[in-house]
Motif scaffolding. Structure first.
Motif, PDB file in Angstrom:
ATOM      1  N   ILE A  83       0.834  -1.380  -0.059  1.00  0.00           N
ATOM      2  CA  ILE A  83      -0.164  -0.147  -0.067  1.00  0.00           C
ATOM      3  C   ILE A  83       0.910   1.301  -0.129  1.00  0.00           C
ATOM      4  CG2 ILE A  83      -1.786   1.351   1.333  1.00  0.00           C
ATOM      5  CD1 ILE A  83      -2.902  -1.440   2.096  1.00  0.00           C
ATOM      6  N   ASP A  84       2.015   1.120   0.868  1.00  0.00           N
ATOM      7  CA  ASP A  84       2.677   2.410   0.875  1.00  0.00           C
ATOM      8  C   ASP A  84       3.494   2.822  -0.542  1.00  0.00           C
ATOM      9  OD1 ASP A  84       2.465   2.918   3.584  1.00  0.00           O
ATOM     10  OD2 ASP A  84       4.123   1.597   4.267  1.00  0.00           O
ATOM     11  N   SER A  85       3.651   1.802  -1.288  1.00  0.00           N
ATOM     12  CA  SER A  85       4.354   1.812  -2.639  1.00  0.00           C
ATOM     13  C   SER A  85       3.625   1.877  -3.782  1.00  0.00           C
ATOM     14  CB  SER A  85       5.383   0.588  -2.903  1.00  0.00           C
ATOM     15  OG  SER A  85       6.191   0.273  -1.733  1.00  0.00           O
ATOM     16  N   GLN A 101      -6.726  -1.673  11.915  1.00  0.00           N
ATOM     17  CA  GLN A 101      -7.731  -0.847  11.171  1.00  0.00           C
ATOM     18  C   GLN A 101      -7.515  -1.793   9.816  1.00  0.00           C
ATOM     19  OE1 GLN A 101      -5.919   2.854   9.639  1.00  0.00           O
ATOM     20  NE2 GLN A 101      -3.713   2.102  10.283  1.00  0.00           N
ATOM     21  N   THR A 102      -8.501  -1.619   8.920  1.00  0.00           N
ATOM     22  CA  THR A 102      -8.532  -2.221   7.580  1.00  0.00           C
ATOM     23  C   THR A 102      -7.514  -1.787   6.495  1.00  0.00           C
ATOM     24  OG1 THR A 102     -10.128  -0.823   6.793  1.00  0.00           O
ATOM     25  CG2 THR A 102     -11.103  -2.502   8.114  1.00  0.00           C
ATOM     26  N   PRO A 103      -7.367  -2.584   5.796  1.00  0.00           N
ATOM     27  CA  PRO A 103      -6.535  -2.150   4.602  1.00  0.00           C
ATOM     28  C   PRO A 103      -6.797  -0.996   3.943  1.00  0.00           C
ATOM     29  CG  PRO A 103      -6.690  -4.336   4.640  1.00  0.00           C
ATOM     30  CD  PRO A 103      -7.607  -3.927   5.435  1.00  0.00           C
ATOM     31  N   MET A 104      -8.232  -0.624   3.878  1.00  0.00           N
ATOM     32  CA  MET A 104      -8.698   0.558   2.992  1.00  0.00           C
ATOM     33  C   MET A 104      -8.663   1.736   3.726  1.00  0.00           C
ATOM     34  SD  MET A 104      -9.507  -0.777  -0.157  1.00  0.00           S
ATOM     35  CE  MET A 104     -10.297   0.823  -0.786  1.00  0.00           C
ATOM     36  N   ARG A 105      -8.781   1.395   5.111  1.00  0.00           N
ATOM     37  CA  ARG A 105      -8.630   2.657   6.110  1.00  0.00           C
ATOM     38  C   ARG A 105      -7.137   3.041   6.103  1.00  0.00           C
ATOM     39  NH1 ARG A 105     -11.436   4.807  10.445  1.00  0.00           N
ATOM     40  NH2 ARG A 105     -10.195   6.839  10.806  1.00  0.00           N
ATOM     41  N   TYR A 106      -6.276   2.263   6.063  1.00  0.00           N
ATOM     42  CA  TYR A 106      -4.865   2.551   6.005  1.00  0.00           C
ATOM     43  C   TYR A 106      -4.309   3.296   4.739  1.00  0.00           C
ATOM     44  CZ  TYR A 106       0.204   2.363   6.032  1.00  0.00           C
ATOM     45  OH  TYR A 106       1.460   2.778   6.066  1.00  0.00           O
ATOM     46  N   LEU A 107      -5.042   2.773   3.526  1.00  0.00           N
ATOM     47  CA  LEU A 107      -4.783   3.164   2.223  1.00  0.00           C
ATOM     48  C   LEU A 107      -5.245   4.610   2.175  1.00  0.00           C
ATOM     49  CD1 LEU A 107      -4.338   3.002  -0.815  1.00  0.00           C
ATOM     50  CD2 LEU A 107      -6.683   2.094  -1.212  1.00  0.00           C
ATOM     51  N   ARG A 115      -2.981   8.021   1.540  1.00  0.00           N
ATOM     52  CA  ARG A 115      -3.432   9.017   0.332  1.00  0.00           C
ATOM     53  C   ARG A 115      -3.506  10.486   0.926  1.00  0.00           C
ATOM     54  NH1 ARG A 115      -7.625   5.080  -3.063  1.00  0.00           N
ATOM     55  NH2 ARG A 115      -6.110   4.261  -4.530  1.00  0.00           N
ATOM     56  N   LEU A 116      -4.157  10.455   2.138  1.00  0.00           N
ATOM     57  CA  LEU A 116      -4.513  11.901   2.565  1.00  0.00           C
ATOM     58  C   LEU A 116      -3.277  12.463   3.148  1.00  0.00           C
ATOM     59  CD1 LEU A 116      -7.835  11.568   4.655  1.00  0.00           C
ATOM     60  CD2 LEU A 116      -7.549  12.302   2.305  1.00  0.00           C
ATOM     61  N   THR A 117      -2.360  11.726   3.603  1.00  0.00           N
ATOM     62  CA  THR A 117      -1.017  12.243   4.249  1.00  0.00           C
ATOM     63  C   THR A 117      -0.281  12.886   3.043  1.00  0.00           C
ATOM     64  OG1 THR A 117      -0.925  10.621   5.945  1.00  0.00           O
ATOM     65  CG2 THR A 117       1.233  11.435   5.210  1.00  0.00           C
ATOM     66  N   ARG A 118      -0.412  12.026   1.870  1.00  0.00           N
ATOM     67  CA  ARG A 118       0.214  12.563   0.612  1.00  0.00           C
ATOM     68  C   ARG A 118      -0.384  13.699   0.094  1.00  0.00           C
ATOM     69  NH1 ARG A 118       5.113  12.840  -2.059  1.00  0.00           N
ATOM     70  NH2 ARG A 118       4.722  12.869  -4.472  1.00  0.00           N
ATOM     71  N   VAL A 119      -1.652  13.804   0.236  1.00  0.00           N
ATOM     72  CA  VAL A 119      -2.392  14.988  -0.221  1.00  0.00           C
ATOM     73  C   VAL A 119      -2.060  16.150   0.326  1.00  0.00           C
ATOM     74  CG1 VAL A 119      -4.684  16.000  -0.324  1.00  0.00           C
ATOM     75  CG2 VAL A 119      -4.417  13.688  -1.420  1.00  0.00           C
ATOM     76  N   GLY A 140      -4.741   8.705  -6.522  1.00  0.00           N
ATOM     77  CA  GLY A 140      -5.295   7.223  -6.635  1.00  0.00           C
ATOM     78  C   GLY A 140      -6.921   7.550  -6.377  1.00  0.00           C
ATOM     79  N   PHE A 141      -7.385   8.655  -6.115  1.00  0.00           N
ATOM     80  CA  PHE A 141      -9.053   8.888  -5.887  1.00  0.00           C
ATOM     81  C   PHE A 141      -9.531   8.856  -7.541  1.00  0.00           C
ATOM     82  CE2 PHE A 141      -7.704  10.587  -1.818  1.00  0.00           C
ATOM     83  CZ  PHE A 141      -8.682   9.712  -1.043  1.00  0.00           C
TER      84      PHE A 141
END
Length: 268
Positions: free
Chosen positions: A169-171, A203-209, A213-217, A236-237
């Protein structure tokens, strides 16, 4: 030396710096530390000992113990000749497949202590029925250890797979389209993947994803001049409306307000 067809349980007390020389037995042994600290050497591998540490020692395995303090150890010793074929195959074989020191959780250690107390009691009765009672309690203990061993192996496997998924997910946060896609890459169901990842990372994978993404945003909003539409699709949105909704829900303000509020602060 006990008869090889007996199950015997006895207490071994050690003073500080007591050293039990390297030796081995023809029998199976389970050593359970009731109190104190020390070290155990098993086939040239040294492990620390503390209360509720349990040492599983197959026959003919060289081992030694050094007490770092006063230490009390319960020693359960038995031969495979004492048990039936099913117990040998499905309980003894998986529990004793390797020599190691187990660190038990509170729940399992409580169960093990209770069974050991019952075995000590049966042994003290010296009645004609006590050998049957000891045998039944031994089977219970081995069953618990077999299940615990399976759980530990599964946990280790799930931890490794969850770590791999986190790194994936990180990559690849910018190109992941669905939970099914991630599960497919791992060869497991999305339901099992959710459960596995949540047990490790809470937490779920989608929550982590979404968090990635929001950290990057937020970084791109405050450190670049890219427009919001470009940022949305770059991380990726798949739709601008989803991006706005998720960002406001998680961050508390729309992305444009976040930018005007926090731009330049990262340089301070």
């Amino acid at each position: 030396m006990p008869n090889l067809q007996d199950v015997i349980l006895y207490e071994s007390k050690h003073q500080e710096k007591d050293f039990v020389q390297p030796h081995s037995h023809q029998t199976h042994q389970i050593l359970y530390v009731l109190d104190g600290q020390g070290r155990c050497q098993l086939n040239e591998h040294t492990s620390p000992l503390k209360p509720d540490s349990m040492i599983v020692i197959p026959p003919h395995t060289e081992h030694s113990i050094l007490a770092a303090s006063k230490m009390t150890v319960l020693i359960l010793e038995f031969s495979h000749l004492h048990v039936d074929a099913d117990t040998r195959e499905f309980l003894i074989k998986p529990v004793f497949k390797e020599t190691k020191v187990w660190s038990l959780n509170l729940f399992v250690s409580s169960e093990i202590r209770q069974l050991l107390r019952k075995m000590l009691y049966e042994q003290s009765q010296e009645s004609i029925e006590y050998k049957l009672g000891i045998k039944l309690l031994l089977s219970q203990l081995l069953f618990i250890l077999m299940r615990t061993n399976q759980s530990m192996a599964q946990l280790d496997s799930n931890t490794l797979r969850s770590s791999w998924l986190k790194e994936y997910i990180d990559s690849n946060f910018y190109q992941i389209t669905s939970i099914e896609e991630m599960a497919g890459k791992m060869g497991i169901s999305s339901r099992y993947m959710n459960q596995m990842f949540t047990e490790v990372y809470d937490q779920t994978p989608m929550r982590y994803l979404t968090e990635v993404r929001l950290t990057r945003v937020k970084k791109m909003l405050t450190e670049t001049d890219l427009d919001i539409v470009t940022i949305c699709f770059e991380v990726g949105f798949e739709s601008l409306s989803t991006f706005y909704r998720v960002f406001k829900k998680q961050v508390g303000v729309p992305p444009n307000r976040y930018r005007t509020t926090y731009v330049g602060m990262s340089d301070e």
